[in-house]
Design a protein around this motif. Structure first.
Motif, PDB file in Angstrom:
ATOM      1  N   TYR A  85      57.544 123.970-124.098  1.00 27.80           N
ATOM      2  CA  TYR A  85      57.225 122.944-122.906  1.00 27.80           C
ATOM      3  C   TYR A  85      57.874 121.519-123.456  1.00 27.80           C
ATOM      4  N   THR A  86      58.619 120.923-122.781  1.00 29.53           N
ATOM      5  CA  THR A  86      59.380 119.604-123.409  1.00 29.53           C
ATOM      6  C   THR A  86      59.228 118.455-122.220  1.00 29.53           C
ATOM      7  N   LYS A  87      59.479 117.429-122.778  1.00 27.66           N
ATOM      8  CA  LYS A  87      59.552 116.118-121.681  1.00 27.66           C
ATOM      9  C   LYS A  87      60.919 115.507-122.028  1.00 27.66           C
ATOM     10  N   THR A  88      61.206 114.706-121.036  1.00 25.55           N
ATOM     11  CA  THR A  88      62.344 113.911-121.127  1.00 25.55           C
ATOM     12  C   THR A  88      62.102 112.852-122.242  1.00 25.55           C
ATOM     13  N   GLN A  89      63.217 112.336-123.013  1.00 27.92           N
ATOM     14  CA  GLN A  89      63.035 111.249-124.227  1.00 27.92           C
ATOM     15  C   GLN A  89      61.864 111.864-125.145  1.00 27.92           C
ATOM     16  N   CYS A  90      62.006 113.002-125.661  1.00 26.26           N
ATOM     17  CA  CYS A  90      61.063 113.433-126.638  1.00 26.26           C
ATOM     18  C   CYS A  90      61.639 113.761-127.720  1.00 26.26           C
ATOM     19  N   GLU A 124      69.539 126.840-134.130  1.00 25.33           N
ATOM     20  CA  GLU A 124      70.157 127.047-135.345  1.00 25.33           C
ATOM     21  C   GLU A 124      69.863 128.248-135.956  1.00 25.33           C
ATOM     22  N   LYS A 125      68.952 129.017-135.406  1.00 22.63           N
ATOM     23  CA  LYS A 125      68.449 130.177-135.894  1.00 22.63           C
ATOM     24  C   LYS A 125      69.112 131.336-134.754  1.00 22.63           C
ATOM     25  N   GLY A 126      69.646 130.777-133.868  1.00 23.47           N
ATOM     26  CA  GLY A 126      70.406 131.830-132.834  1.00 23.47           C
ATOM     27  C   GLY A 126      69.523 132.416-132.012  1.00 23.47           C
ATOM     28  N   VAL A 127      68.157 131.815-131.825  1.00 24.56           N
ATOM     29  CA  VAL A 127      67.110 132.300-131.072  1.00 24.56           C
ATOM     30  C   VAL A 127      67.047 131.655-129.598  1.00 24.56           C
ATOM     31  N   ALA A 128      67.259 132.462-128.706  1.00 25.73           N
ATOM     32  CA  ALA A 128      67.353 132.017-127.329  1.00 25.73           C
ATOM     33  C   ALA A 128      65.860 131.512-127.011  1.00 25.73           C
ATOM     34  N   TYR A 129      65.480 130.645-126.069  1.00 28.46           N
ATOM     35  CA  TYR A 129      64.345 130.305-125.428  1.00 28.46           C
ATOM     36  C   TYR A 129      64.449 129.848-123.968  1.00 28.46           C
ATOM     37  N   GLU A 130      63.249 129.616-123.426  1.00 25.95           N
ATOM     38  CA  GLU A 130      63.032 129.163-122.158  1.00 25.95           C
ATOM     39  C   GLU A 130      62.492 128.023-122.307  1.00 25.95           C
ATOM     40  N   GLU A 131      63.221 126.821-121.579  1.00 29.66           N
ATOM     41  CA  GLU A 131      62.409 125.644-121.720  1.00 29.66           C
ATOM     42  C   GLU A 131      61.983 125.052-120.403  1.00 29.66           C
ATOM     43  N   TYR A 132      60.630 124.487-120.518  1.00 29.63           N
ATOM     44  CA  TYR A 132      60.241 123.951-119.127  1.00 29.63           C
ATOM     45  C   TYR A 132      59.703 122.612-119.429  1.00 29.63           C
ATOM     46  N   ASN A 133      60.578 121.688-118.716  1.00 33.35           N
ATOM     47  CA  ASN A 133      60.527 120.268-118.935  1.00 33.35           C
ATOM     48  C   ASN A 133      59.177 119.818-117.945  1.00 33.35           C
ATOM     49  N   VAL A 134      58.216 119.301-118.476  1.00 29.98           N
ATOM     50  CA  VAL A 134      57.176 118.670-117.803  1.00 29.98           C
ATOM     51  C   VAL A 134      57.318 117.437-116.941  1.00 29.98           C
ATOM     52  N   THR A 135      58.256 116.679-117.246  1.00 30.91           N
ATOM     53  CA  THR A 135      58.532 115.413-116.929  1.00 30.91           C
ATOM     54  C   THR A 135      58.365 115.357-115.182  1.00 30.91           C
ATOM     55  N   GLY A 136      57.528 114.670-114.690  1.00 30.87           N
ATOM     56  CA  GLY A 136      57.540 114.508-113.152  1.00 30.87           C
ATOM     57  C   GLY A 136      57.004 115.761-112.749  1.00 30.87           C
ATOM     58  N   ASP A 137      56.604 116.754-113.336  1.00 32.40           N
ATOM     59  CA  ASP A 137      55.920 118.138-112.757  1.00 32.40           C
ATOM     60  C   ASP A 137      54.678 118.074-112.993  1.00 32.40           C
ATOM     61  N   GLU A 138      53.708 117.710-112.293  1.00 34.89           N
ATOM     62  CA  GLU A 138      52.479 117.606-112.483  1.00 34.89           C
ATOM     63  C   GLU A 138      51.777 119.164-112.805  1.00 34.89           C
ATOM     64  N   GLU A 139      52.318 119.897-111.780  1.00 33.32           N
ATOM     65  CA  GLU A 139      51.809 121.428-111.839  1.00 33.32           C
ATOM     66  C   GLU A 139      52.020 122.044-113.108  1.00 33.32           C
ATOM     67  N   LEU A 140      53.382 121.703-113.637  1.00 30.04           N
ATOM     68  CA  LEU A 140      53.906 122.301-114.707  1.00 30.04           C
ATOM     69  C   LEU A 140      53.226 121.470-116.113  1.00 30.04           C
ATOM     70  N   ALA A 185      54.049 116.977-126.491  1.00 27.39           N
ATOM     71  CA  ALA A 185      55.054 117.814-126.549  1.00 27.39           C
ATOM     72  C   ALA A 185      55.821 117.672-127.796  1.00 27.39           C
ATOM     73  N   PRO A 186      56.585 118.834-128.161  1.00 25.55           N
ATOM     74  CA  PRO A 186      56.575 119.914-127.325  1.00 25.55           C
ATOM     75  C   PRO A 186      55.599 121.175-127.726  1.00 25.55           C
ATOM     76  N   GLU A 187      55.494 121.874-126.830  1.00 27.14           N
ATOM     77  CA  GLU A 187      54.236 123.113-126.991  1.00 27.14           C
ATOM     78  C   GLU A 187      55.316 124.194-127.077  1.00 27.14           C
ATOM     79  N   VAL A 188      54.871 125.052-128.188  1.00 26.45           N
ATOM     80  CA  VAL A 188      55.790 126.268-128.298  1.00 26.45           C
ATOM     81  C   VAL A 188      55.074 127.619-128.241  1.00 26.45           C
ATOM     82  N   PHE A 189      55.779 128.540-127.816  1.00 31.25           N
ATOM     83  CA  PHE A 189      54.938 129.965-127.518  1.00 31.25           C
ATOM     84  C   PHE A 189      55.912 130.911-128.010  1.00 31.25           C
TER      85      PHE A 189
END
Length: 442
Positions: A10-15, A27-43, A57-61
């Motif tokens: 979970y990320t936000k803009t300008q973070c 850099e570890k070559g690991v793919a990830y899913e990013e959820y940008n919470v900026t402007g998205d109250e539900e997220l 932010a961030p919060e990593v799972f």
């Protein structure tokens, strides 16, 4: 090697710390899913719920398990536990690529000093290995607008400047590696450099450009509420406390900049400074006073924060402050003129300076002052950045306790690379002359 687990961030803009987390996995070559919470109250609410109430932010799972924010993720990376979670280690916990490699020059840190040193060292064909450290990019990645770096009349963001320098260093032949230098063994030559991950390198010369870490106060409530309304990074977390009253602690450039930035989100920003006079440069003081005139910032001089109240569930509720017009109130708690009072704020941002990251040089013989800053010009090679241990050099905030500017860090990085190059050439000449003398004796 096991199948890669699912990584969510979970990320936000300008973070800046969000960028650090993403870079770590890339850099570890690991793919990830990013959820940008900026402007998205539900997220955003989803992130807070999954992160046990943390509003940062961030919060990593990893596979649905909460790892935490940047500090938590970096700590796991340092110990090698993150690689185990990601399936990047072989059976028995040994790193897949656990090899000892020799390098001509190793640079610890990728702030402005380390990256400038990498550029100059790479141009001198010293093929530097640059270890990124626990805060890749250094303190400048936390700065949204760098207005005084020469050559950018319209300013440039800290993260953009750092990324440009990284690319420039790579183009000249520097190699950047994610990791943290845990120990340097100076009892042998070449130096033995041990990373927290367990990887070991040897190097003919080392440049310490590992920067400094944000200081905290050590007061009640600070640790418990870090990430729940207490932060050392306004650009990372300010937007999460929109319309709250916010407190910034400090009196230097960083405090002024953070307070100015937070006016975008806060109802009112309060600055608590333990002295009468600010240490910040006039540019930042003038900007703050403009905000004071507009009613966006209020200044509390001769005031110190002594306790933060709240809970992880509800965040920061209020703080306890002490004030004495003579300054340094906590040194005057027995003074009848010292006033203690509670003050309602919804977030606290600490901007009280930094501590140099030089612990890994303990035991090397490198001289430091009482606060841990490296002493330079002590070596035998004549270079201004060489420590009293020949072959170990210092640059940037590990040395500079006074100026602490991006441009002075860059200057020292340049000097350190040139000094290291001179040292390496002198070692090679001495070795060549020794070989010739041995041959003559034979």
């Amino acid at each position: 090697m096991s199948e890669q687990p699912r990584v969510e961030i979970y990320t936000k803009t300008q973070c800046p710390y969000c960028e650090k987390a993403k870079t770590l996995f890339e850099e570890k070559g690991v793919a990830y899913e990013e959820y940008n919470v900026t402007g998205d109250e539900e997220l955003f609410e989803e992130m807070v719920e999954r992160a046990d109430g943390r509003k940062t932010a961030p919060e990593v799972f990893v596979d649905g398990e909460l790892i935490g924010g940047w500090d938590d993720t970096a700590a796991l990376a340092e110990t090698g536990e993150l690689d185990e979670m990601l399936g990047l280690v072989a059976d028995g916990g040994e790193p897949v690529d656990d090899v000892v490699e020799h390098r001509r020059l190793l640079i610890a840190g990728t702030g402005i000093a380390g990256l400038t040193a990498a550029i100059y060292a790479a141009r001198s064909n010293n093929e530097p290995l640059v270890i990124e450290g626990d805060e890749p990019g250094g303190q400048l990645t936390l700065t949204t607008d760098v207005a005084n770096y020469p050559g950018f009349p319209d300013g440039i963001s800290g993260p953009d400047l750092v990324e440009n320098m990284k690319e420039q260093a790579r183009q000249f032949g520097a190699e950047l590696k994610n990791g943290i230098v845990e120990r340097v063994d100076a009892s042998t030559r070449p130096f033995r450099v041990e990373l927290a991950s367990g990887d070991v390198y040897t190097a003919d010369a080392v440049i310490a450009a590992s920067g400094a870490s944000a200081r905290t106060l050590g007061i009640p409530g600070e640790d418990d509420l870090m990430g729940y309304g207490v932060s050392t990074c306004a650009t990372c977390d300010g937007a999460f406390f929109r319309d709250e009253d916010m407190l910034v602690v400090g009196g230097g450039d960083a405090a002024m900049e953070e307070a100015t930035f937070l006016t975008k989100f806060a109802d009112t920003v309060y600055i608590a400074h333990r002295r009468e006079e600010f240490r910040a440069e006039d540019y930042w003081i003038d900007r703050v006073h403009e905000k004071v005139e507009d009613g966006e910032i209020e200044i509390m001089k001769n005031t110190e924060l002594v306790e933060i109240h709240g809970s992880k569930e509800a965040g920061v509720d209020h703080v306890t402050l002490v004030r004495n017009e003579k300054g340094h109130p906590t040194d005057r708690l027995d003074d009848p003129e010292t006033e203690e009072f509670d003050f309602d704020v919804g977030a606290v941002f600490l901007a009280i300076g930094h501590t140099p990251n030089t612990d890994y040089l303990e035991g090397t013989g490198v001289e430091t002052d009482a606060e841990g800053y490296l002493s330079t010009q002590g070596g035998t090679g004549g270079g201004q950045t060489e420590t009293d241990v020949p072959g170990i050099f210092g640059a940037g905030d590990v040395v500079d306790y006074h100026y602490q500017q991006a441009v002075t860090a860059a200057g020292m990085g340049c000097q350190a690379a040139i000094d290291a190059d001179g040292y390496l050439e002198s070692v090679e000449r001495a070795a060549a002359e020794g070989s010739e003398a041995t041959a003559a004796d034979d």
